[in-house]
Design a protein around this motif. Sequence first.
Motif, PDB file in Angstrom:
ATOM      1  N   GLN A 143       0.825  -1.211   0.000  1.00 58.46           N
ATOM      2  CA  GLN A 143       0.000   0.000   0.000  1.00 58.46           C
ATOM      3  C   GLN A 143       0.859   1.260   0.000  1.00 58.46           C
ATOM      4  O   GLN A 143       0.506   2.249  -0.655  1.00 58.46           O
ATOM      5  N   ALA A 144       1.984   1.241   0.684  1.00 59.12           N
ATOM      6  CA  ALA A 144       2.906   2.386   0.651  1.00 59.12           C
ATOM      7  C   ALA A 144       3.448   2.573  -0.761  1.00 59.12           C
ATOM      8  O   ALA A 144       3.523   3.699  -1.267  1.00 59.12           O
ATOM      9  N   TRP A 145       3.805   1.473  -1.421  1.00 60.92           N
ATOM     10  CA  TRP A 145       4.313   1.525  -2.797  1.00 60.92           C
ATOM     11  C   TRP A 145       3.246   2.072  -3.749  1.00 60.92           C
ATOM     12  O   TRP A 145       3.534   2.920  -4.587  1.00 60.92           O
ATOM     13  N   ILE A 146       2.017   1.595  -3.593  1.00 65.52           N
ATOM     14  CA  ILE A 146       0.914   2.077  -4.439  1.00 65.52           C
ATOM     15  C   ILE A 146       0.739   3.587  -4.263  1.00 65.52           C
ATOM     16  O   ILE A 146       0.581   4.314  -5.245  1.00 65.52           O
TER      17      ILE A 146
ATOM     18  N   ASP B 166       9.644   1.568 -10.316  1.00 61.96           N
ATOM     19  CA  ASP B 166      10.684   1.405  -9.299  1.00 61.96           C
ATOM     20  C   ASP B 166      10.134   0.692  -8.060  1.00 61.96           C
ATOM     21  O   ASP B 166       9.002   0.961  -7.643  1.00 61.96           O
ATOM     22  N   PRO B 167      10.946  -0.160  -7.466  1.00 63.15           N
ATOM     23  CA  PRO B 167      10.511  -0.853  -6.244  1.00 63.15           C
ATOM     24  C   PRO B 167      10.511   0.097  -5.047  1.00 63.15           C
ATOM     25  O   PRO B 167      11.077   1.183  -5.096  1.00 63.15           O
ATOM     26  N   LEU B 168       9.889  -0.366  -3.981  1.00 62.28           N
ATOM     27  CA  LEU B 168       9.927   0.349  -2.715  1.00 62.28           C
ATOM     28  C   LEU B 168      11.319   0.172  -2.135  1.00 62.28           C
ATOM     29  O   LEU B 168      11.859  -0.927  -2.128  1.00 62.28           O
ATOM     30  N   ARG B 169      11.916   1.239  -1.684  1.00 66.61           N
ATOM     31  CA  ARG B 169      13.282   1.162  -1.125  1.00 66.61           C
ATOM     32  C   ARG B 169      13.294   1.581   0.318  1.00 66.61           C
ATOM     33  O   ARG B 169      12.607   2.365   0.778  1.00 66.61           O
TER      34      ARG B 169
END
Length: 89
Positions: A59-62, A86-89
Amino acid sequence: MPSISMFYGIIVYMYCMDSKQHNTPHIHVRCQGNEAVVALPDGEVLEGELPKNKMKLLQAWIELHQDELMADWELALSGEHPYKIDPLR
């Protein structure tokens, strides 16, 4: 089904021409043997389930990539392959 991102054991997919299965923009997600279909841009689970900690990461990535996800959805609806995000980092 092309994957559009991978991070922390979460693999995110977006099918081309997938509006027949669900009438709302969405992504397909696999993680630790679980699968889910998640609505865009709100992150609501439409089908399946993910571990709670992984769902929070997703959900943070979205939230961070809402515009890119919606642009990819439009591409997928027209039969084009969505771009990598890009991925979540």
